[in-house]
Design an enzyme around this catalytic site. Structure first.
Site, PDB file in Angstrom:
ATOM      1  N   GLY A  44      29.852  77.543  91.129  1.00  0.00           N
ATOM      2  CA  GLY A  44      30.733  77.230  92.263  1.00  0.00           C
ATOM      3  C   GLY A  44      31.769  78.332  92.441  1.00  0.00           C
ATOM      4  N   HIS A  45      32.444  78.662  91.329  1.00  0.00           N
ATOM      5  CA  HIS A  45      33.442  79.729  91.386  1.00  0.00           C
ATOM      6  C   HIS A  45      32.799  81.055  91.798  1.00  0.00           C
ATOM      7  CE1 HIS A  45      35.300  77.121  88.090  1.00  0.00           C
ATOM      8  NE2 HIS A  45      36.232  77.140  89.006  1.00  0.00           N
TER       9      HIS A  45
HETATM   10  P1  AMP Z   1      39.266  75.320  89.788  1.00  0.00           P
HETATM   11  O1  AMP Z   1      38.999  76.359  88.759  1.00  0.00           O
HETATM   12  O2  AMP Z   1      38.674  73.991  89.478  1.00  0.00           O
HETATM   13  O3  AMP Z   1      40.726  75.247  90.179  1.00  0.00           O
HETATM   14  O4  AMP Z   1      38.526  75.809  91.082  1.00  0.00           O
HETATM   15  C1  AMP Z   1      38.796  77.069  91.656  1.00  0.00           C
HETATM   16  C2  AMP Z   1      38.186  77.119  93.025  1.00  0.00           C
HETATM   17  O5  AMP Z   1      36.770  76.945  92.916  1.00  0.00           O
HETATM   18  C3  AMP Z   1      38.693  75.999  93.943  1.00  0.00           C
HETATM   19  O6  AMP Z   1      38.881  76.525  95.240  1.00  0.00           O
HETATM   20  C4  AMP Z   1      37.569  75.004  93.902  1.00  0.00           C
HETATM   21  O7  AMP Z   1      37.484  74.196  95.064  1.00  0.00           O
HETATM   22  C5  AMP Z   1      36.359  75.930  93.798  1.00  0.00           C
HETATM   23  N1  AMP Z   1      35.217  75.201  93.261  1.00  0.00           N
HETATM   24  C6  AMP Z   1      35.169  74.483  92.112  1.00  0.00           C
HETATM   25  N2  AMP Z   1      33.952  73.896  91.977  1.00  0.00           N
HETATM   26  C7  AMP Z   1      33.243  74.243  93.072  1.00  0.00           C
HETATM   27  C8  AMP Z   1      31.933  73.934  93.536  1.00  0.00           C
HETATM   28  N3  AMP Z   1      31.103  73.158  92.841  1.00  0.00           N
HETATM   29  N4  AMP Z   1      31.525  74.463  94.703  1.00  0.00           N
HETATM   30  C9  AMP Z   1      32.373  75.238  95.439  1.00  0.00           C
HETATM   31  N5  AMP Z   1      33.604  75.563  95.063  1.00  0.00           N
HETATM   32  C10 AMP Z   1      34.049  75.077  93.903  1.00  0.00           C
END
Ligand code: AMP
Length: 282
Positions: free
Chosen positions: A36-37
């Site tokens: 995702g990231h």
């Molecule tokens: P986090 O590390 O959880 O704060 O996420 C960092 C960024 O990655 C945020 O903008 C999240 O929305 C995005 N993100 C996390 N998981 C996913 C995913 N499965 N698909 C798309 N973007 C994601």
């Protein structure tokens, strides 16, 4: 790939890039990186000359009983993934560098929509997110910033304060990246045992069942919510935090789906709280 540890280092790097006329893309993360990231990194790579990722578990967005201490930290692995994705620089500060003694300014988005969904369940969460994202955008001199639809309410909050405070940055939302099973990728999936991971499939299954009903002509919000809730209840390990349908991006109450709407859920599987959503468009 450059590794920048302090506000001073990222400022110098960003100023140098701007002087050279580069367009800077920023991707904020809390690390424990997954596909995702990395999809966000690739989108930024396509859209900007310089990609700056941040890896920072932001203490200010965690509540007192949340998983700040337990949150997975694996910076070396993250760096290898970021480098392979073509990221130019990663910003990895200590909390004390971001919030030094005397820090006392926060960005607080006050709209009703911030009190719903995760905002209702995690008081102070979006204040922490808005504060750190503002600071990251400023430090990175970002022209564009990339966020996942996975945290759709977060995108609504960020778009709101960027507009309200006239911050000169373009906010891009990237669709949710899922495993083949349908499970939305999340750093918190690491907490799940094999049985819990199987049980967690109920999140995407419930949303997809409702999406199918919507595509088959059901636009009544109560009916769609019932489908989501009943599907989740079929899984004995799942406990619903919320299951809501609102207009998108305004997050207003609706009784019928007439434009864009979001079906958003938060479900606990054992001790792990997972979120997922699907955006519907009539
Ligand atoms: P986090 O590390 O959880 O704060 O996420 C960092 C960024 O990655 C945020 O903008 C999240 O929305 C995005 N993100 C996390 N998981 C996913 C995913 N499965 N698909 C798309 N973007 C994601």
């Amino acid at each position: 790939m450059k590794i920048l540890y302090t506000q001073h280092e990222i400022k110098e790097y960003a100023v140098e890039q701007k002087k050279a006329g580069k367009l800077i893309g920023l991707v904020p993360t809390m690390g424990a990186l997954h596909e995702g990231h990395l999809t966000l990194m690739r989108k930024a790579r396509e859209a900007a000359d310089i990609v700056i990722a941040s890896v920072f578990v932001n203490p200010v967005q965690f509540g007192p009983n949340e998983d700040f201490d337990a949150y997975p930290r694996q910076f070396e692995e993250d760096c290898a993934k970021l480098e392979a994705a073509g990221v130019d620089a990663v910003f990895h500060p200590e909390p004390k560098d971001m919030y030094p003694d005397g820090f006392c300014t926060y960005v607080n988005v006050e709209g009703d929509f911030t009190k719903k969904l995760c905002g209702g369940q995690r008081p102070g969460h979006f204040r922490g997110v808005a504060t750190v994202v503002t600071k990251l955008i400023n430090l990175a001199r970002a022209d564009k910033a990339f966020f996942g639809q996975k945290d759709a309410q977060q995108v609504c909050v960020i778009r709101r304060f960027v507009e309200d405070l006239a911050i000169p940055v373009e906010i891009n939302m990237v669709p949710i990246v899922r495993e083949d099973s349908g499970l939305a990728r999340s750093s918190r999936n690491m907490y799940l045992s094999a049985t819990e991971k199987e049980a967690a499939l109920v999140l995407s299954r419930s949303l997809r069942t409702a999406e199918k009903a919507f595509n088959d002509g059901i636009s009544d919000v109560s009916e769609l919510k019932r489908i989501i809730v009943n599907t989740i209840k079929e899984e004995p390990m799942a406990v619903i935090d919320y299951a809501e349908i609102y207009s998108f991006p305004g997050l207003e109450e609706i009784s019928k789906i007439e434009g864009e709407a979001i079906m958003a859920i938060a479900v606990k599987i054992g001790k792990t709280r997972l979120i997922d959503n699907i955006i519907l468009n009539l």
